[in-house]
Write a protein that holds these residues in place. Structure first.
Motif, mmCIF file in Angstrom:
data_model
loop_
_atom_site.group_PDB
_atom_site.id
_atom_site.type_symbol
_atom_site.label_atom_id
_atom_site.label_comp_id
_atom_site.label_asym_id
_atom_site.label_seq_id
_atom_site.Cartn_x
_atom_site.Cartn_y
_atom_site.Cartn_z
ATOM 1 N N MET A 1 0.846 -1.189 0.000
ATOM 2 C CA MET A 1 0.000 0.000 0.000
ATOM 3 C C MET A 1 0.890 1.252 0.000
ATOM 4 S SD MET A 1 -2.684 1.464 2.872
ATOM 5 C CE MET A 1 -4.079 0.522 2.329
ATOM 6 N N ARG A 2 0.454 2.198 -0.873
ATOM 7 C CA ARG A 2 1.112 3.528 -0.851
ATOM 8 C C ARG A 2 0.204 4.498 -0.079
ATOM 9 N NH1 ARG A 2 4.786 7.052 -4.358
ATOM 10 N NH2 ARG A 2 4.154 9.145 -3.733
ATOM 11 N N ILE A 3 0.855 5.289 0.770
ATOM 12 C CA ILE A 3 0.156 6.350 1.493
ATOM 13 C C ILE A 3 0.941 7.645 1.328
ATOM 14 C CG2 ILE A 3 -0.551 7.242 3.744
ATOM 15 C CD1 ILE A 3 -1.148 4.459 4.666
ATOM 16 N N ASP A 4 0.231 8.712 0.928
ATOM 17 C CA ASP A 4 0.815 10.057 0.905
ATOM 18 C C ASP A 4 0.118 10.924 1.945
ATOM 19 O OD1 ASP A 4 1.078 9.147 -2.241
ATOM 20 O OD2 ASP A 4 2.708 10.469 -1.605
ATOM 21 N N VAL A 5 0.880 11.745 2.635
ATOM 22 C CA VAL A 5 0.329 12.674 3.615
ATOM 23 C C VAL A 5 0.871 14.065 3.315
ATOM 24 C CG1 VAL A 5 0.051 13.239 6.069
ATOM 25 C CG2 VAL A 5 0.313 10.842 5.368
ATOM 26 N N VAL A 6 -0.018 15.047 3.217
ATOM 27 C CA VAL A 6 0.406 16.439 2.998
ATOM 28 C C VAL A 6 0.023 17.246 4.243
ATOM 29 C CG1 VAL A 6 0.242 18.486 1.536
ATOM 30 C CG2 VAL A 6 0.025 16.207 0.511
#
Ligand SMILES: COc1ccc2nc(C(=O)O)sc2c1
Length: 252
Positions: A1-6
């Motif tokens: 799983m890829r997770i991006d957080v901004v």
């Protein structure tokens, strides 16, 4: 799983480098990227907020940096996933969001790519979410009926709740079967737990747990779970599908 957080506080997410989630990142089970929203500002002061239109207290996060950040996140994710049409499920922590639940955690754990937009101040200009919703799924989520100062703490909670469900992250996958709110138990609260010594400070653990009789232990735990749920979260019992209650359950 890829997770991006901004986020404007990327260091808030550093706890995700620790323990089982940190190990999942180093072993490649979880591909997590944290981005500083100010990277996408263009002025000298790296401004991310402005006064709310219509007046009112506080500030609102400007749309331009968010739109540029989410566009770059989408492009980078497509490259690494090698799927040119892939889009992340964008989750936006908000007191005005839908309640985050264990059932939602299980649903999200089945997805390939999540992105989190951490709001601060009074929130993110709504048009950012409107534009994002034209690209893919957008879900405002709330941890509960209370208000934090921003989305980062909620992201820590949601990422941990989701990542621990990924195969291989927890040492013993059985751990998630009997825990509170688990689908397998109909979402009941878990029973009390005990370990050695059997008697401590004059207090003995329930005899049934020392009996070695697995069926009796299971029955005791189910009864305790029902009693605890009735006492602390009667709303969960009401939601329980009648088919999930056994005759023994009804006798509790
Ligand atoms: C402005 O961004 C915020 C502010 C408060 C807040 N409270 C949350 C909660 O889940 O309690 S998420 C969240 C995001």
């Amino acid at each position: 799983m890829r997770i991006d957080v901004v986020s404007i506080f990327p260091e808030y997410l550093s706890p995700l480098e620790l323990s089982l989630i940190g190990k999942a990142r180093t072993t490649g089970l979880l591909d997590l990227h944290v981005h500083d929203l100010r990277t996408w500002t263009t002025d000298r002061h790296r401004t991310v907020d402005d006064a709310p239109l219509g007046g009112g207290a506080g500030m609102v996060m400007r749309p331009e940096p968010w739109a540029a950040a989410l566009a770059d996140v989408r492009e980078a994710g497509r490259r690494t996933l090698e799927e040119p049409d892939a889009v992340p499920h964008l989750l936006v922590p908000s007191p005005a969001g839908v309640p985050f639940t264990q059932a939602m955690a299980h649903e999200l754990a089945d997805e390939a790519w999540l992105a989190f937009a951490c709001g601060r101040y009074e929130g993110i200009d709504e048009r950012v979410l409107d534009v994002a919703a034209e690209q893919g799924p957008v879900t405002p989520v709330s941890l509960g009926d209370y208000v934090l100062n921003g989305g980062e703490v909620a992201v820590l909670a949601v990422v941990e709740a989701v990542a621990r469900l990924l195969p291989g992250v927890l040492g013993n996958p059985e751990s998630v079967v009997e825990e509170s709110h688990a689908p397998a138990t109909g979402g009941l609260l878990e029973a009390p737990v005990y370990t050695r010594p059997a008697t401590w400070e004059g207090r003995s653990a329930p005899d049934v747990l020392l009996s070695g009789h697995h069926a009796k232990v299971a029955a005791w735990r189910r009864e305790q779970s029902l009693r605890r749920t009735a006492a602390r979260r009667p709303d969960l019992l009401e939601r329980l599908d009648a088919a999930q209650l056994t005759r023994a359950d009804r006798a509790v």
